[in-house]
Design a protein around this motif. Structure first.
Motif, PDB file in Angstrom:
ATOM      1  N   ASN A  38      27.772  47.924  37.954  1.00  0.00           N
ATOM      2  CA  ASN A  38      27.457  47.019  39.082  1.00  0.00           C
ATOM      3  C   ASN A  38      28.267  45.733  38.994  1.00  0.00           C
ATOM      4  O   ASN A  38      28.754  45.216  40.001  1.00  0.00           O
ATOM      5  CB  ASN A  38      25.959  46.659  39.081  1.00  0.00           C
ATOM      6  N   ASN A  39      28.417  45.220  37.780  1.00  0.00           N
ATOM      7  CA  ASN A  39      29.201  43.992  37.597  1.00  0.00           C
ATOM      8  C   ASN A  39      30.685  44.226  37.887  1.00  0.00           C
ATOM      9  O   ASN A  39      31.364  43.356  38.432  1.00  0.00           O
ATOM     10  CB  ASN A  39      29.034  43.466  36.164  1.00  0.00           C
ATOM     11  N   VAL A  40      31.154  45.401  37.522  1.00  0.00           N
ATOM     12  CA  VAL A  40      32.559  45.745  37.786  1.00  0.00           C
ATOM     13  C   VAL A  40      32.795  45.815  39.297  1.00  0.00           C
ATOM     14  O   VAL A  40      33.803  45.313  39.812  1.00  0.00           O
ATOM     15  CB  VAL A  40      32.916  47.102  37.134  1.00  0.00           C
ATOM     16  N   GLU A  41      31.852  46.421  39.999  1.00  0.00           N
ATOM     17  CA  GLU A  41      31.996  46.546  41.458  1.00  0.00           C
ATOM     18  C   GLU A  41      32.132  45.174  42.119  1.00  0.00           C
ATOM     19  O   GLU A  41      32.943  44.994  43.025  1.00  0.00           O
ATOM     20  CB  GLU A  41      30.795  47.286  42.043  1.00  0.00           C
ATOM     21  N   LEU A  42      31.331  44.226  41.646  1.00  0.00           N
ATOM     22  CA  LEU A  42      31.412  42.875  42.218  1.00  0.00           C
ATOM     23  C   LEU A  42      32.805  42.280  41.984  1.00  0.00           C
ATOM     24  O   LEU A  42      33.404  41.680  42.882  1.00  0.00           O
ATOM     25  CB  LEU A  42      30.359  41.955  41.575  1.00  0.00           C
ATOM     26  N   SER A  43      33.317  42.460  40.783  1.00  0.00           N
ATOM     27  CA  SER A  43      34.649  41.922  40.457  1.00  0.00           C
ATOM     28  C   SER A  43      35.731  42.577  41.306  1.00  0.00           C
ATOM     29  O   SER A  43      36.638  41.902  41.806  1.00  0.00           O
ATOM     30  CB  SER A  43      34.963  42.162  38.981  1.00  0.00           C
ATOM     31  N   ILE A  44      35.624  43.880  41.456  1.00  0.00           N
ATOM     32  CA  ILE A  44      36.656  44.591  42.238  1.00  0.00           C
ATOM     33  C   ILE A  44      36.584  44.179  43.709  1.00  0.00           C
ATOM     34  O   ILE A  44      37.617  43.984  44.360  1.00  0.00           O
ATOM     35  CB  ILE A  44      36.540  46.119  42.027  1.00  0.00           C
ATOM     36  N   GLN A  45      35.376  44.017  44.199  1.00  0.00           N
ATOM     37  CA  GLN A  45      35.235  43.516  45.585  1.00  0.00           C
ATOM     38  C   GLN A  45      35.905  42.152  45.727  1.00  0.00           C
ATOM     39  O   GLN A  45      36.619  41.885  46.694  1.00  0.00           O
ATOM     40  CB  GLN A  45      33.762  43.375  45.957  1.00  0.00           C
ATOM     41  N   ASN A  46      35.654  41.273  44.760  1.00  0.00           N
ATOM     42  CA  ASN A  46      36.276  39.935  44.796  1.00  0.00           C
ATOM     43  C   ASN A  46      37.803  40.045  44.813  1.00  0.00           C
ATOM     44  O   ASN A  46      38.474  39.368  45.598  1.00  0.00           O
ATOM     45  CB  ASN A  46      35.877  39.119  43.554  1.00  0.00           C
ATOM     46  N   LYS A  49      39.172  41.341  48.129  1.00  0.00           N
ATOM     47  CA  LYS A  49      39.106  40.349  49.222  1.00  0.00           C
ATOM     48  C   LYS A  49      40.296  39.407  49.147  1.00  0.00           C
ATOM     49  O   LYS A  49      40.746  38.855  50.139  1.00  0.00           O
ATOM     50  CB  LYS A  49      37.798  39.535  49.115  1.00  0.00           C
ATOM     51  N   LYS A  50      40.812  39.233  47.943  1.00  0.00           N
ATOM     52  CA  LYS A  50      41.867  38.241  47.719  1.00  0.00           C
ATOM     53  C   LYS A  50      43.273  38.858  47.796  1.00  0.00           C
ATOM     54  O   LYS A  50      44.193  38.234  48.324  1.00  0.00           O
ATOM     55  CB  LYS A  50      41.653  37.612  46.331  1.00  0.00           C
ATOM     56  N   ILE A  51      43.431  40.056  47.234  1.00  0.00           N
ATOM     57  CA  ILE A  51      44.776  40.663  47.153  1.00  0.00           C
ATOM     58  C   ILE A  51      44.724  42.157  47.484  1.00  0.00           C
ATOM     59  O   ILE A  51      43.646  42.748  47.472  1.00  0.00           O
ATOM     60  CB  ILE A  51      45.390  40.530  45.728  1.00  0.00           C
ATOM     61  N   ASP A  52      45.888  42.739  47.758  1.00  0.00           N
ATOM     62  CA  ASP A  52      46.002  44.198  47.717  1.00  0.00           C
ATOM     63  C   ASP A  52      46.006  44.542  46.234  1.00  0.00           C
ATOM     64  O   ASP A  52      46.845  44.012  45.494  1.00  0.00           O
ATOM     65  CB  ASP A  52      47.331  44.656  48.324  1.00  0.00           C
ATOM     66  N   ASP A  62      47.225  33.741  40.200  1.00  0.00           N
ATOM     67  CA  ASP A  62      47.054  32.696  39.182  1.00  0.00           C
ATOM     68  C   ASP A  62      45.975  33.128  38.172  1.00  0.00           C
ATOM     69  O   ASP A  62      44.920  33.637  38.572  1.00  0.00           O
ATOM     70  CB  ASP A  62      46.649  31.401  39.896  1.00  0.00           C
ATOM     71  N   ILE A  63      46.234  32.931  36.894  1.00  0.00           N
ATOM     72  CA  ILE A  63      45.327  33.435  35.844  1.00  0.00           C
ATOM     73  C   ILE A  63      43.915  32.833  35.968  1.00  0.00           C
ATOM     74  O   ILE A  63      42.914  33.524  35.776  1.00  0.00           O
ATOM     75  CB  ILE A  63      45.927  33.205  34.422  1.00  0.00           C
ATOM     76  N   ASP A  64      43.853  31.543  36.333  1.00  0.00           N
ATOM     77  CA  ASP A  64      42.523  30.930  36.445  1.00  0.00           C
ATOM     78  C   ASP A  64      41.756  31.508  37.636  1.00  0.00           C
ATOM     79  O   ASP A  64      40.533  31.685  37.570  1.00  0.00           O
ATOM     80  CB  ASP A  64      42.641  29.403  36.571  1.00  0.00           C
ATOM     81  N   GLU A  65      42.490  31.792  38.690  1.00  0.00           N
ATOM     82  CA  GLU A  65      41.835  32.402  39.847  1.00  0.00           C
ATOM     83  C   GLU A  65      41.376  33.824  39.503  1.00  0.00           C
ATOM     84  O   GLU A  65      40.287  34.251  39.887  1.00  0.00           O
ATOM     85  CB  GLU A  65      42.793  32.430  41.043  1.00  0.00           C
ATOM     86  N   LEU A  66      42.212  34.537  38.750  1.00  0.00           N
ATOM     87  CA  LEU A  66      41.844  35.890  38.320  1.00  0.00           C
ATOM     88  C   LEU A  66      40.556  35.852  37.490  1.00  0.00           C
ATOM     89  O   LEU A  66      39.642  36.651  37.694  1.00  0.00           O
ATOM     90  CB  LEU A  66      42.999  36.510  37.508  1.00  0.00           C
ATOM     91  N   LYS A  67      40.475  34.903  36.592  1.00  0.00           N
ATOM     92  CA  LYS A  67      39.270  34.785  35.753  1.00  0.00           C
ATOM     93  C   LYS A  67      38.026  34.581  36.622  1.00  0.00           C
ATOM     94  O   LYS A  67      36.980  35.178  36.375  1.00  0.00           O
ATOM     95  CB  LYS A  67      39.411  33.601  34.785  1.00  0.00           C
ATOM     96  N   LEU A  68      38.172  33.738  37.611  1.00  0.00           N
ATOM     97  CA  LEU A  68      37.044  33.442  38.506  1.00  0.00           C
ATOM     98  C   LEU A  68      36.619  34.702  39.271  1.00  0.00           C
ATOM     99  O   LEU A  68      35.434  34.999  39.392  1.00  0.00           O
ATOM    100  CB  LEU A  68      37.490  32.351  39.492  1.00  0.00           C
ATOM    101  N   LEU A  69      37.596  35.454  39.744  1.00  0.00           N
ATOM    102  CA  LEU A  69      37.300  36.646  40.555  1.00  0.00           C
ATOM    103  C   LEU A  69      36.614  37.742  39.735  1.00  0.00           C
ATOM    104  O   LEU A  69      35.782  38.483  40.251  1.00  0.00           O
ATOM    105  CB  LEU A  69      38.599  37.199  41.174  1.00  0.00           C
TER     106      LEU A  69
END
Ligand code: SF4
Length: 213
Positions: A38-46, A49-52, A62-69
Motif C-alpha cells: 500500500n505504501n509503495v502504491e502511494l509512492s508510485i502514484q506520486n 503524477k510528477k513524471i513519466d 531532483d533528488i530531494d523532490e524524489l525523496k519527498l515523492l
C-alpha cells in the motif's frame, strides 16, 4: 504443485505484478523493500503524477523532490539513491530498456542486478521474474513462513528455499509469477504472523494448522 493448485483454485490469477511498464515493476520492487505494498502504491502514484515513469525522467528528477515523492515507502533517503543508481544503470547500459536483461542467461542477469548498490536477491529476482521474462522463483518472508508451517522444515535461507522450491515445480515463468502472488495473498489473509487457519485453502495438508492441535 498440490499447494499451488489449492491456492490457485481459491484465488485464481491475481494479475501480479500490478504495473504499466517493466520499469515500473522494477521501481516497485526497489520501493517495496521493508514496507507494505500500500505504501509503495502511494509512492508510485506520486511519481506518476510528477513524471513519466522511465529511467531518463527519474534521473532528471531532483533528488530531494524524489525523496519527498517516495516518502510513503519509508527509508526514502536510501531508496531515492537506489532508484537513481538503478535508473542511471538502465539508461546508460541499456538505453533505458530494462528488457535488455532478457538477452542474458538468468544467472548472468541476476549477477548484473546484484552488483548494483541496494539490489538484494529478492529485489533482483522480482525484477527478473516480473519486469523481464526470467523464470526464477522469488522468495520472501511470507514464503519461508508458509512453507515451514506446512511442514517442509527447510533452513530459512534464501538460496536454499529457492533451490528447493524450484526443484519441486515445472520450470515455468507463469507458474512462478502466479505462485509468488498466491503465497503473498494467502499470507495476508490467513498465514499471518499469528495464523488464522480456519478457512485457509491449504489447512487440510498443513502440519502446523491450529485446526489439528
Ligand atoms: S493452515 Fe494455518 S499455518 Fe497452515 S498455511 Fe494456512 S494459515 Fe498458515
Amino acid at each position: 504443485m498440490y499447494i499451488y493448485n489449492l491456492l490457485y483454485n481459491r484465488y485464481g490469477d491475481l494479475g501480479w505484478w500490478p504495473a504499466e511498464t517493466p520499469f515500473e515493476v522494477a521501481v516497485g520492487a526497489i520501493l517495496t523493500q521493508n514496507t507494505s505494498w500500500n505504501n509503495v502504491e502511494l509512492s508510485i502514484q506520486n511519481l506518476k503524477k510528477k513524471i513519466d515513469l522511465n529511467p531518463e525522467e527519474l534521473l532528471r528528477l531532483d533528488i530531494d523532490e524524489l525523496k519527498l515523492l517516495i516518502k510513503p515507502s519509508g527509508f526514502y533517503n536510501q531508496k531515492a539513491e537506489r532508484l537513481k543508481i538503478f535508473s542511471k544503470f538502465v539508461s546508460v547500459e541499456y538505453s533505458g530498456d530494462i528488457k535488455y536483461l532478457d538477452r542474458f542467461k538468468t544467472s548472468d542477469a541476476r549477477n548484473i542486478l546484484l552488483s548494483l548498490k541496494g539490489i538484494g536477491k529478492e529485489t533482483a529476482d522480482s525484477i527478473l521474474l516480473y519486469a523481464c521474462e526470467h523464470p526464477i522463483f522469488v522468495i520472501d518472508k511470507y514464503t519461508m513462513r508458509m512453507f515451514n508451517r506446512v511442514g517442509v522444515g527447510w533452513p530459512e535461507k534464501y538460496d536454499i528455499f529457492q533451490k528447493n522450491i524450484m526443484k519441486l515445480l515445472p520450470h515455468d515463468l507463469n507458474i512462478y509469477r502466479h505462485y509468488h502472488a498466491l503465497i503473498v495473498e494467502n499470507s495476508k489473509n490467513y498465514c499471518r504472523s499469528k495464523p488464522i487457519c480456519e478457512g485457509c485453502p491449504i489447512a487440510k495438508i498443513c502440519k502446523k494448522t491450529i485446526l489439528n492441535k
